[in-house]
Design a protein around this motif. Structure first.
Motif, mmCIF file in Angstrom:
data_model
loop_
_atom_site.group_PDB
_atom_site.id
_atom_site.type_symbol
_atom_site.label_atom_id
_atom_site.label_comp_id
_atom_site.label_asym_id
_atom_site.label_seq_id
_atom_site.Cartn_x
_atom_site.Cartn_y
_atom_site.Cartn_z
ATOM 1 N N UNK A 32 -4.925 2.043 4.105
ATOM 2 C CA UNK A 32 -4.933 1.739 2.675
ATOM 3 C C UNK A 32 -6.373 1.467 2.236
ATOM 4 N N UNK A 33 -6.780 2.104 1.157
ATOM 5 C CA UNK A 33 -8.141 1.932 0.657
ATOM 6 C C UNK A 33 -8.250 0.670 -0.193
ATOM 7 N N UNK A 34 -9.442 0.078 -0.180
ATOM 8 C CA UNK A 34 -9.659 -1.169 -0.933
ATOM 9 C C UNK A 34 -10.209 -0.885 -2.330
ATOM 10 N N UNK A 35 -9.618 0.066 -3.024
ATOM 11 C CA UNK A 35 -10.014 0.330 -4.403
ATOM 12 C C UNK A 35 -9.443 -0.749 -5.320
ATOM 13 N N UNK A 36 -10.032 -0.886 -6.490
ATOM 14 C CA UNK A 36 -9.545 -1.906 -7.426
ATOM 15 C C UNK A 36 -8.166 -1.558 -7.967
ATOM 16 N N UNK A 37 -7.901 -0.253 -8.109
ATOM 17 C CA UNK A 37 -6.625 0.184 -8.683
ATOM 18 C C UNK A 37 -5.962 1.195 -7.756
ATOM 19 N N UNK A 44 -3.219 -2.836 -10.462
ATOM 20 C CA UNK A 44 -4.085 -3.506 -9.494
ATOM 21 C C UNK A 44 -3.659 -3.183 -8.070
ATOM 22 N N UNK A 45 -4.638 -2.995 -7.211
ATOM 23 C CA UNK A 45 -4.403 -2.760 -5.790
ATOM 24 C C UNK A 45 -4.820 -4.025 -5.050
ATOM 25 N N UNK A 46 -3.903 -4.964 -4.944
ATOM 26 C CA UNK A 46 -4.210 -6.255 -4.349
ATOM 27 C C UNK A 46 -3.012 -6.728 -3.544
ATOM 28 N N UNK A 47 -3.288 -7.167 -2.325
ATOM 29 C CA UNK A 47 -2.217 -7.593 -1.422
ATOM 30 C C UNK A 47 -1.741 -9.010 -1.776
ATOM 31 N N UNK A 48 -0.440 -9.234 -1.638
ATOM 32 C CA UNK A 48 0.094 -10.583 -1.713
ATOM 33 C C UNK A 48 0.621 -11.032 -3.054
ATOM 34 N N UNK A 49 0.633 -10.154 -4.059
ATOM 35 C CA UNK A 49 1.145 -10.544 -5.377
ATOM 36 C C UNK A 49 2.666 -10.683 -5.330
ATOM 37 N N UNK A 50 3.209 -11.362 -6.316
ATOM 38 C CA UNK A 50 4.657 -11.496 -6.410
ATOM 39 C C UNK A 50 5.300 -10.116 -6.495
ATOM 40 N N UNK A 51 6.450 -9.914 -5.868
ATOM 41 C CA UNK A 51 7.070 -8.587 -5.848
ATOM 42 C C UNK A 51 7.229 -7.986 -7.237
ATOM 43 N N UNK A 52 6.913 -6.704 -7.324
ATOM 44 C CA UNK A 52 7.127 -5.896 -8.535
ATOM 45 C C UNK A 52 6.375 -6.419 -9.757
ATOM 46 N N UNK A 53 5.195 -7.002 -9.525
ATOM 47 C CA UNK A 53 4.349 -7.453 -10.642
ATOM 48 C C UNK A 53 3.150 -6.539 -10.848
ATOM 49 N N UNK A 166 15.890 -5.525 -0.240
ATOM 50 C CA UNK A 166 15.120 -5.782 -1.445
ATOM 51 C C UNK A 166 13.943 -4.813 -1.514
ATOM 52 N N UNK A 167 13.692 -4.243 -2.668
ATOM 53 C CA UNK A 167 12.622 -3.263 -2.850
ATOM 54 C C UNK A 167 11.469 -3.886 -3.637
ATOM 55 N N UNK A 168 10.265 -3.794 -3.076
ATOM 56 C CA UNK A 168 9.047 -4.245 -3.754
ATOM 57 C C UNK A 168 8.139 -3.035 -3.918
ATOM 58 N N UNK A 169 7.853 -2.648 -5.157
ATOM 59 C CA UNK A 169 7.079 -1.442 -5.418
ATOM 60 C C UNK A 169 5.604 -1.729 -5.691
ATOM 61 N N UNK A 170 5.148 -2.943 -5.405
ATOM 62 C CA UNK A 170 3.719 -3.222 -5.576
ATOM 63 C C UNK A 170 2.858 -2.279 -4.745
ATOM 64 N N UNK A 171 3.328 -1.946 -3.553
ATOM 65 C CA UNK A 171 2.550 -1.076 -2.659
ATOM 66 C C UNK A 171 2.687 0.398 -3.032
ATOM 67 N N UNK A 172 3.692 0.739 -3.830
ATOM 68 C CA UNK A 172 3.910 2.128 -4.205
ATOM 69 C C UNK A 172 2.723 2.642 -5.011
ATOM 70 N N UNK A 173 2.105 3.704 -4.534
ATOM 71 C CA UNK A 173 0.952 4.270 -5.232
ATOM 72 C C UNK A 173 -0.391 3.774 -4.756
ATOM 73 N N UNK A 174 -0.414 2.857 -3.777
ATOM 74 C CA UNK A 174 -1.687 2.387 -3.232
ATOM 75 C C UNK A 174 -2.391 3.557 -2.537
ATOM 76 N N UNK A 175 -3.707 3.733 -2.738
ATOM 77 C CA UNK A 175 -4.417 4.863 -2.110
ATOM 78 C C UNK A 175 -4.356 4.788 -0.591
ATOM 79 N N UNK A 176 -4.037 5.907 0.019
ATOM 80 C CA UNK A 176 -3.830 5.958 1.450
ATOM 81 C C UNK A 176 -4.557 7.178 2.013
ATOM 82 N N UNK A 177 -5.211 6.982 3.150
ATOM 83 C CA UNK A 177 -5.786 8.092 3.902
ATOM 84 C C UNK A 177 -5.055 8.167 5.236
#
Length: 503
Positions: A32-37, A44-53, A166-177
């Motif tokens: 996972x890339x550490x881009x801002x978005x 936002x591309x940030x780990x640990x936020x409340x699910x689906x926020x 339970x589904x959390x889509x915060x990670x959905x769309x995070x840049x990945x190599x």
């Protein structure tokens, strides 16, 4: 000879495996890339936020939403490819990888299929015995990460036996190599060791590039290990299994070794290895997942909503200038420059402090002082807070500033620790904390002399011992003066004045 694990899978003795079979590995590492978005939207591309926020219509796959490519993610992908000695494709497209699963809200994943950004590279991986092993890289391609499912009600945390998911889509769309090796052959008994060394080297390289935090414990770097066996002397590869989402360096080695022993036991019993994905369990074994799909099963076709990626020669060459020295070569050079033992260097690497120490030295601190701060006091603070030392709210520049204040005589080591605690508490820069807390070393001899005279008067028996030649007794007076001055007096000067007063 076979044995049985807690998972009841028959295993062949490892020496027998190596005597009869040649392992062939293939390692797929997702980063996972550490881009801002995110990759295709502004979430936002940030780990640990409340699910689906951290979601929007694009990463939720809502009708009518359109993706927009993240330019920084593309540049990061190119830099990764260059660091892996890959050829950078002058033109390529994204594709839709179709599959239906709750963690992928669009029911397809935007990825690269037959036109990846980087191909045909290699990485010379350092091994523990000082040799290197070249790992050939097939490709590194861009894609988006999926969402995350949490299964409740099962003993293992997996879907089998769960009562609720339970589904959390915060990670959905995070840049990945995804970085894919070519088949790794000829490793023999060292195959598990080489697998671990490769993922270790890749993690260190990606961290040095600054493209990812490569936190395997948080899922920002994950390894899928493909293992197959073929009888020694046979040219054709055996049937492979893919152990998914292995999330620690040690586990990569354990998973490869386990699969080699398990597959060998299957073959020795006259059975056939099933091509499938497998789950890794932290107890040290794998279990069946699902039958392994082929590319045709995903029905790839070009992504119609994104333009082709066509990096210019000028962009690629500019990015090439940003590729840092290989981390293991930099460590060797630093170790020689600092004159430290192998075990000391290993400890600094293991606690994640080496880069911080090196940066502190670049800001003017001595290597000894920088190592003392990061390798002792600050790593202790990190453990107390339950965080990585690199996550502490203090920078190498600030640590170097504290060292400078000590070198200038404005702070004692004890006062310096209080200043660092103030910086960690968010009270400002080191000099500001020093001034605000009134921690400057007292160098006024008249003030120190007054404290010395008071301490001697309060402890006449100790003063008499000093006058009688018991020099070690001076420590009690020095301690009393340091306490009276709240640690701000220069201890060496205090001792000089005590001895002079008792002469």
């Amino acid at each position: 000879m076979t044995s049985v694990t807690s998972a009841t899978a028959p295993l062949l003795d490892y020496d027998e495996v190596i005597a009869k079979y040649e392992p062939v590995l293939g390692l797929e590492v997702h980063v996972e890339l550490s881009t801002a978005t995110k990759m295709f939207c502004g979430c936002a591309n940030k780990f640990g936020a409340e699910p689906n926020t951290q979601v929007c219509p694009v990463c939720l796959g809502l009708p009518g939403s359109l993706p927009v490519l993240n330019e920084t993610a593309v540049e990061s992908a190119i830099r990764i490819g260059l660091a892996l000695n890959c050829d950078i494709a002058p033109w390529g497209r994204f594709a839709r990888k179709n599959y239906f699963y709750p963690d992928q809200p669009k029911n397809y994943q935007i990825s690269q299929y037959d036109e990846p950004i980087a191909v045909n590279g290699h990485l010379d991986v350092p091994l523990d015995d000082g040799t290197t092993w070249r790992i050939e890289i097939e490709r590194a391609h861009m894609e988006e990460d999926t969402g995350k499912l949490t299964h409740l009600g099962s003993d293992t945390g997996r879907i089998a036996g769960a009562t609720t998911s339970l589904a959390d889509y915060n990670r959905s769309g995070v840049p990945l190599i995804e970085i894919v090796t070519k088949p790794i052959e000829g490793a023999g008994a060292r195959a598990p060791e080489i697998a671990r060394a490769y993922v270790t080297a890749l993690r260190d390289l990606l961290r040095a590039l600054g493209v990812s935090d490569v936190r395997m414990d948080q899922g920002s770097m994950r390894c899928d290990s493909n293992v197959s066996l073929k009888p020694i002397g046979q040219a054709e590869f055996g049937t492979r299994t893919e152990t998914k989402n292995v999330n620690s360096l040690k586990s990569v080695e354990v998973a490869v070794r386990y699969e080699m022993r398990r597959q060998a036991a299957v073959l020795e019993s006259g059975g056939t290895v099933t091509q499938e994905t497998r789950h890794f369990h932290e107890d040290g074994y794998t279990s069946p997942g699902r039958s392994k799909e082929t590319a045709q099963d995903y029905r790839y076709f070009p992504e119609p909503d994104l333009e082709p990626v066509a990096p210019s020669v000028e962009l690629v060459e500019r990015l090439r200038t940003t590729i840092p020295e290989l981390p293991w070569l930099a460590r060797k050079r630093i170790q020689q420059d600092w004159g430290i033992a192998d075990e000391v260097m290993r400890d600094l690497v293991n606690i994640g402090a080496l880069d911080l120490i090196a940066a502190t030295v670049e800001h003017g601190a001595s290597s000894d002082a920088a190592r003392a701060w990061w390798g002792n006091f600050l790593v202790q603070k990190a453990r107390e807070d339950g965080v990585e030392v690199s996550d502490l709210p203090i920078t190498p520049a600030q640590v170097a500033a504290v060292v400078r204040l000590v070198d200038e005589g404005k702070l004692s080591n004890k006062l310096a620790r209080q200043v660092v605690e103030g910086v960690l508490a968010g009270e400002g820069e080191p000099e500001q904390v020093m001034n605000d807390r009134g921690l400057v070393v007292v160098r006024d001899d008249s003030l120190i002399q007054a404290a010395v005279d008071e301490a001697l008067a309060a402890n006449p028996d100790v003063a008499e011992k000093i006058r009688g030649g018991k020099i070690q007794a001076a420590g009690a007076i020095v301690g009393a003066v340091m306490k009276a001055t709240k640690g701000q007096a220069d201890a060496a000067r205090v001792r000089e004045l005590v001895m002079a007063a008792c002469s």
